[in-house]
Enzyme design. Structure first.
Site, PDB file in Angstrom:
ATOM      1  N   HIS A  59       0.828  -1.218   0.000  1.00 24.01           N
ATOM      2  CA  HIS A  59       0.000   0.000   0.000  1.00 24.01           C
ATOM      3  C   HIS A  59       0.858   1.263   0.000  1.00 24.01           C
ATOM      4  O   HIS A  59       0.375   2.345   0.344  1.00 24.01           O
ATOM      5  CB  HIS A  59      -0.910   0.001   1.220  1.00 24.01           C
ATOM      6  CG  HIS A  59      -1.805  -1.188   1.301  1.00 24.01           C
ATOM      7  ND1 HIS A  59      -2.742  -1.485   0.332  1.00 24.01           N
ATOM      8  CD2 HIS A  59      -1.905  -2.183   2.227  1.00 24.01           C
ATOM      9  CE1 HIS A  59      -3.386  -2.604   0.660  1.00 24.01           C
ATOM     10  NE2 HIS A  59      -2.881  -3.040   1.804  1.00 24.01           N
ATOM     11  N   HIS A 222      -7.938  -4.587  -0.365  1.00 25.67           N
ATOM     12  CA  HIS A 222      -7.406  -5.883  -0.778  1.00 25.67           C
ATOM     13  C   HIS A 222      -8.250  -6.507  -1.882  1.00 25.67           C
ATOM     14  O   HIS A 222      -8.209  -7.715  -2.096  1.00 25.67           O
ATOM     15  CB  HIS A 222      -7.329  -6.832   0.421  1.00 25.67           C
ATOM     16  CG  HIS A 222      -6.549  -6.282   1.560  1.00 25.67           C
ATOM     17  ND1 HIS A 222      -7.037  -6.220   2.840  1.00 25.67           N
ATOM     18  CD2 HIS A 222      -5.315  -5.726   1.596  1.00 25.67           C
ATOM     19  CE1 HIS A 222      -6.128  -5.664   3.626  1.00 25.67           C
ATOM     20  NE2 HIS A 222      -5.079  -5.358   2.896  1.00 25.67           N
TER      21      HIS A 222
END
Length: 338
Positions: A59, A222
């Site tokens: 991320h 996700h």
């Protein structure tokens, strides 16, 4: 829409380790590596509260870019899309402890919460008792308002991190740092959208359907499923739809002041981001809501996802001052007040 499965890596299994080594070397004036953790190159003064985050990798620049003055003291990176284990988090608590207590900020995902709770228990067994955990959630698509504490952490964590980091840097107590975390969290909402999917860098397998090119609103970081809007929807419509959802969920009245974040999920262009921001700001202004502060860019990505997220935080004078406070991380710099 094709999914990029070939990346500029060496052994994919070593990607996280090599990323951390390269990132720390490139920003050695701000951060350093210590036993696999990203820590401040210049620690806080003794007696200050330490702020720790543990998270899955993939991320970036969150969370490795948010360690530094006015931000986190320690980031404990886990594997790609997986939280670090309790042992690593305990190491992070030790590394962040400057004698004023440690605040552990935890995004509301089941694995993150479980590992954080185990780490706090282990730290207490070692005699480290002045540790507090605040669970963060802001993604309106992940649970209804009646179950707000079940929502995921999303792009709105941006506001909490910035304000808590400023609070701790000023020498505030652990109790006050936790209070600001909860206050900013409770005033924040986020919602994401994306087209297509991405491939996991280790397995090479797509996280979603690579043949579906429609726009989905409400995806998780996700690849959790969202609501499909179709392939021909215009940017203004998407921005208006998302902002309307955030404002109504937060019950923001005309006259409210907000911070507006537009997060690049990985691969959007400045052209796309600017058009999306234009539509969002126009929708807020139509509702009589003032955009007091704006931030646009890649803050928390999902690799190279063709997606974005909006987040709004209802500001007051206390939160605005904390937002404007100086901060310096490898992935985030705030020069000071406007």
């Amino acid at each position: 829409m094709s999914v990029r499965t070939r990346l500029f890596l060496n052994n994919p299994a070593e990607a996280v380790t090599e990323m951390l080594e390269g990132y720390a070397a490139a920003h050695s004036d701000i951060i350093r590596l210590s036993d696999g953790m990203v820590v401040r190159a210049t620690p806080k003064p003794e007696g200050h509260v330490g702020v720790v985050i543990g998270n899955g990798s993939g991320h970036e620049p969150a969370m490795i870019g948010w360690v530094g003055e006015g931000l986190f003291d320690v980031n404990v990176p886990g594997p790609i899309f997986s939280s670090p284990g309790p042992g690593g988090i305990v190491d992070g608590i030790r590394a962040a402890d400057r004698g004023g207590g440690v605040l552990l900020l935890v995004s509301s995902h089941a694995g993150d919460i479980m590992n954080a709770e185990l780490a706090i228990d282990e730290a207490e067994d070692e005699g480290i008792e002045d540790v507090e955990m605040v669970i963060l959630y802001d993604d309106v698509a992940s649970a209804p308002k009646e179950q707000i504490t079940e929502r995921r952490g999303g792009a709105g964590l941006f506001f909490v991190w910035k304000m808590v980091g400023a609070t701790a840097e000023r020498g505030a107590s652990l109790e006050d740092c936790a209070r600001i975390a909860r206050k900013a969290r409770d005033r924040t909402r986020s919602l994401s959208a994306a087209m297509g999917t991405v491939a996991h860098p280790v397995s090479g397998q797509p996280l979603g359907d690579p043949d579906d090119t429609s726009v989905a609103v409400g995806l998780g970081v996700h690849g959790e499923a969202g609501t499909r809007l179709g392939e021909d929807v215009e940017a203004d419509h998407i921005s208006e739809l998302m902002i309307r959802g955030l404002v109504e969920d937060a019950h923001l009245p005309a006259g409210a002041r907000v911070g507006l974040l537009l997060n690049n999920g990985g691969s959007l262009t400045i052209m796309e981001l600017s058009v999306l921001y234009r539509g969002a700001r126009a929708e807020l202004e139509r509702r009589g809501i003032e955009v007091a502060r704006s931030w646009v860019g890649p803050y928390a990505t999902t690799l190279d996802m063709a997606g974005f997220a909006f987040a709004i935080c209802q500001m007051d004078s206390e939160l605005l001052a904390l937002y404007d406070a100086p901060a310096r991380g490898a992935g985030f710099v705030m020069p000071g007040a406007h």
